[in-house]
Write a protein that holds these residues in place. Sequence first.
Motif, PDB file in Angstrom:
ATOM      1  N   ARG A 110       0.749  17.661  11.455  1.00 45.62           N
ATOM      2  CA  ARG A 110       0.128  18.340  10.130  1.00 45.62           C
ATOM      3  C   ARG A 110       0.927  19.201   9.397  1.00 45.62           C
ATOM      4  O   ARG A 110       0.738  19.135   8.272  1.00 45.62           O
ATOM      5  CB  ARG A 110      -1.556  18.712  10.460  1.00 45.62           C
ATOM      6  CG  ARG A 110      -2.235  17.636  11.270  1.00 45.62           C
ATOM      7  CD  ARG A 110      -3.765  18.167  11.087  1.00 45.62           C
ATOM      8  NE  ARG A 110      -4.708  17.532  12.114  1.00 45.62           N
ATOM      9  CZ  ARG A 110      -5.152  16.338  12.178  1.00 45.62           C
ATOM     10  NH1 ARG A 110      -4.841  15.722  11.217  1.00 45.62           N
ATOM     11  NH2 ARG A 110      -5.679  15.945  13.072  1.00 45.62           N
ATOM     12  N   THR A 111       1.488  19.974  10.207  1.00 49.63           N
ATOM     13  CA  THR A 111       2.310  21.081   9.226  1.00 49.63           C
ATOM     14  C   THR A 111       3.979  20.641   9.093  1.00 49.63           C
ATOM     15  O   THR A 111       4.397  21.359   8.323  1.00 49.63           O
ATOM     16  CB  THR A 111       2.332  22.450   9.953  1.00 49.63           C
ATOM     17  OG1 THR A 111       2.881  21.962  11.263  1.00 49.63           O
ATOM     18  CG2 THR A 111       0.986  22.813  10.278  1.00 49.63           C
ATOM     19  N   ASP A 141       0.125   8.930  10.607  1.00 46.66           N
ATOM     20  CA  ASP A 141      -0.231   8.607   9.112  1.00 46.66           C
ATOM     21  C   ASP A 141      -0.417   7.184   9.132  1.00 46.66           C
ATOM     22  O   ASP A 141      -0.257   6.298   9.770  1.00 46.66           O
ATOM     23  CB  ASP A 141       0.902   8.994   8.135  1.00 46.66           C
ATOM     24  CG  ASP A 141       2.299   8.284   8.426  1.00 46.66           C
ATOM     25  OD1 ASP A 141       2.248   6.994   8.915  1.00 46.66           O
ATOM     26  OD2 ASP A 141       3.364   8.812   8.187  1.00 46.66           O
ATOM     27  N   TYR A 142      -1.071   6.801   7.899  1.00 47.74           N
ATOM     28  CA  TYR A 142      -1.634   5.494   7.548  1.00 47.74           C
ATOM     29  C   TYR A 142      -0.530   4.413   7.679  1.00 47.74           C
ATOM     30  O   TYR A 142      -0.744   3.340   8.290  1.00 47.74           O
ATOM     31  CB  TYR A 142      -2.228   5.424   5.893  1.00 47.74           C
ATOM     32  CG  TYR A 142      -2.905   4.119   6.051  1.00 47.74           C
ATOM     33  CD1 TYR A 142      -4.166   3.918   6.360  1.00 47.74           C
ATOM     34  CD2 TYR A 142      -2.343   3.028   5.527  1.00 47.74           C
ATOM     35  CE1 TYR A 142      -4.663   2.702   6.343  1.00 47.74           C
ATOM     36  CE2 TYR A 142      -2.966   1.842   5.237  1.00 47.74           C
ATOM     37  CZ  TYR A 142      -4.158   1.677   5.796  1.00 47.74           C
ATOM     38  OH  TYR A 142      -4.803   0.543   5.742  1.00 47.74           O
ATOM     39  N   LYS A 143       0.669   4.985   7.136  1.00 43.77           N
ATOM     40  CA  LYS A 143       1.945   3.959   7.269  1.00 43.77           C
ATOM     41  C   LYS A 143       2.106   3.446   8.557  1.00 43.77           C
ATOM     42  O   LYS A 143       2.311   2.506   8.949  1.00 43.77           O
ATOM     43  CB  LYS A 143       3.118   4.519   6.394  1.00 43.77           C
ATOM     44  CG  LYS A 143       2.907   4.284   4.996  1.00 43.77           C
ATOM     45  CD  LYS A 143       3.959   4.975   4.325  1.00 43.77           C
ATOM     46  CE  LYS A 143       3.853   4.901   2.703  1.00 43.77           C
ATOM     47  NZ  LYS A 143       4.753   5.390   1.965  1.00 43.77           N
ATOM     48  N   THR A 144       2.118   4.439   9.596  1.00 45.89           N
ATOM     49  CA  THR A 144       2.353   4.032  11.053  1.00 45.89           C
ATOM     50  C   THR A 144       1.200   3.327  11.594  1.00 45.89           C
ATOM     51  O   THR A 144       1.792   2.247  12.080  1.00 45.89           O
ATOM     52  CB  THR A 144       2.442   5.305  11.675  1.00 45.89           C
ATOM     53  OG1 THR A 144       3.311   6.122  11.159  1.00 45.89           O
ATOM     54  CG2 THR A 144       2.949   5.121  13.188  1.00 45.89           C
ATOM     55  N   THR A 165     -13.238   4.533   3.452  1.00 49.00           N
ATOM     56  CA  THR A 165     -12.348   5.761   4.013  1.00 49.00           C
ATOM     57  C   THR A 165     -11.057   5.078   4.511  1.00 49.00           C
ATOM     58  O   THR A 165     -10.146   5.783   3.854  1.00 49.00           O
ATOM     59  CB  THR A 165     -12.904   6.099   5.028  1.00 49.00           C
ATOM     60  OG1 THR A 165     -14.451   6.736   4.678  1.00 49.00           O
ATOM     61  CG2 THR A 165     -12.268   7.381   5.803  1.00 49.00           C
ATOM     62  N   LEU A 166     -10.774   4.113   4.784  1.00 49.61           N
ATOM     63  CA  LEU A 166      -9.578   3.506   5.224  1.00 49.61           C
ATOM     64  C   LEU A 166      -8.680   3.246   4.052  1.00 49.61           C
ATOM     65  O   LEU A 166      -7.549   3.437   4.027  1.00 49.61           O
ATOM     66  CB  LEU A 166      -9.596   2.412   5.951  1.00 49.61           C
ATOM     67  CG  LEU A 166     -10.056   2.306   7.699  1.00 49.61           C
ATOM     68  CD1 LEU A 166      -9.938   0.904   8.321  1.00 49.61           C
ATOM     69  CD2 LEU A 166      -9.034   3.439   8.183  1.00 49.61           C
ATOM     70  N   MET A 167      -9.338   2.830   2.816  1.00 48.62           N
ATOM     71  CA  MET A 167      -8.582   2.535   1.749  1.00 48.62           C
ATOM     72  C   MET A 167      -8.288   3.921   1.022  1.00 48.62           C
ATOM     73  O   MET A 167      -7.172   4.374   0.556  1.00 48.62           O
ATOM     74  CB  MET A 167      -9.548   2.106   0.768  1.00 48.62           C
ATOM     75  CG  MET A 167      -9.754   0.527   1.012  1.00 48.62           C
ATOM     76  SD  MET A 167     -10.957  -0.704   0.033  1.00 48.62           S
ATOM     77  CE  MET A 167     -11.006   0.376  -1.491  1.00 48.62           C
ATOM     78  N   ARG A 168      -9.033   4.805   1.273  1.00 45.28           N
ATOM     79  CA  ARG A 168      -8.699   6.365   0.703  1.00 45.28           C
ATOM     80  C   ARG A 168      -7.332   6.676   1.622  1.00 45.28           C
ATOM     81  O   ARG A 168      -6.484   7.398   1.157  1.00 45.28           O
ATOM     82  CB  ARG A 168      -9.640   7.354   0.818  1.00 45.28           C
ATOM     83  CG  ARG A 168     -10.413   7.068  -0.453  1.00 45.28           C
ATOM     84  CD  ARG A 168     -11.537   8.485  -0.287  1.00 45.28           C
ATOM     85  NE  ARG A 168     -12.424   8.837   0.733  1.00 45.28           N
ATOM     86  CZ  ARG A 168     -13.613   8.247   0.891  1.00 45.28           C
ATOM     87  NH1 ARG A 168     -14.320   7.140  -0.084  1.00 45.28           N
ATOM     88  NH2 ARG A 168     -14.091   8.463   2.134  1.00 45.28           N
ATOM     89  N   TYR A 169      -7.427   6.646   3.055  1.00 43.04           N
ATOM     90  CA  TYR A 169      -6.471   6.995   3.989  1.00 43.04           C
ATOM     91  C   TYR A 169      -5.047   6.163   3.247  1.00 43.04           C
ATOM     92  O   TYR A 169      -4.087   6.908   3.416  1.00 43.04           O
ATOM     93  CB  TYR A 169      -6.647   6.538   5.159  1.00 43.04           C
ATOM     94  CG  TYR A 169      -7.381   7.675   6.182  1.00 43.04           C
ATOM     95  CD1 TYR A 169      -8.643   8.068   5.527  1.00 43.04           C
ATOM     96  CD2 TYR A 169      -7.011   8.023   7.155  1.00 43.04           C
ATOM     97  CE1 TYR A 169      -9.205   8.979   6.258  1.00 43.04           C
ATOM     98  CE2 TYR A 169      -7.708   9.087   7.935  1.00 43.04           C
ATOM     99  CZ  TYR A 169      -8.590   9.516   7.531  1.00 43.04           C
ATOM    100  OH  TYR A 169      -9.366  10.530   8.246  1.00 43.04           O
ATOM    101  N   LYS A 214      -2.862   9.436   4.591  1.00 44.42           N
ATOM    102  CA  LYS A 214      -3.620  10.600   5.268  1.00 44.42           C
ATOM    103  C   LYS A 214      -3.215  10.331   6.713  1.00 44.42           C
ATOM    104  O   LYS A 214      -2.973   9.370   7.123  1.00 44.42           O
ATOM    105  CB  LYS A 214      -5.035  10.600   4.832  1.00 44.42           C
ATOM    106  CG  LYS A 214      -5.413  11.055   3.756  1.00 44.42           C
ATOM    107  CD  LYS A 214      -6.900  11.042   3.709  1.00 44.42           C
ATOM    108  CE  LYS A 214      -7.429  12.425   4.208  1.00 44.42           C
ATOM    109  NZ  LYS A 214      -8.813  12.681   3.965  1.00 44.42           N
ATOM    110  N   THR A 215      -3.350  11.339   7.515  1.00 43.48           N
ATOM    111  CA  THR A 215      -3.099  11.515   8.800  1.00 43.48           C
ATOM    112  C   THR A 215      -4.542  11.164   9.417  1.00 43.48           C
ATOM    113  O   THR A 215      -5.358  11.955   9.257  1.00 43.48           O
ATOM    114  CB  THR A 215      -2.404  12.684   9.155  1.00 43.48           C
ATOM    115  OG1 THR A 215      -1.237  12.967   8.491  1.00 43.48           O
ATOM    116  CG2 THR A 215      -2.385  12.909  10.668  1.00 43.48           C
TER     117      THR A 215
END
Length: 175
Positions: free
Chosen positions: A20-21, A66-69, A94-98, A103-104
């Motif tokens: 996250r950081t 993350d979403y791409k992974t 929510t998955l669409m927002r990710y 998002k992670t």
Amino acid sequence: MSLQKPKAPRKSITPSEYGRTGKDIPVPFSGEAVSKPSELLAAVSYDWNDDARGLLLVAVIRGGIDYKTFESIALKTPLKEKDWAIVLDTTPRTLMRYKKDNKTFAPKQTEKIIEIQQLMHYGQTVFGATASFHSWLTHENVGMGGVCPITLLDTSVGLGMVKDALGRIEHGILA
């Protein structure tokens, strides 16, 4: 005997510091670091059994993916977006927002994604072909009480049942 000055305590690293950081994830036992969880996930298989890989997975899970992974993993499964929403205990919206924000995922969701990735590796190994395994997952299975194995992936118990069924198939125990 003289008393020695105690050594400074080792800096404790919290799970939230990983991923996250943007900090690198330490690779246990090697001193190396990897900055992307996707690099670590490349080595994930069902049959991992050594502590080093187990600790790597723990680090990835704690940091989240993350979403791409996630998307690269999801594309290799027969699960649709609505299925993933159920498995990850969220909603398609929510998955669409990710996806939009890359998002992670939270650690619990990341763990489920990795478990399913491991199951996919194992099933493909048992069946020898991705299409055959996906077909088995999506059809009613007499040995599993007449349910489709894919419908069991949203719980740990169900996931374990699917792994057990694959183990029986692998060893020729079909009944």
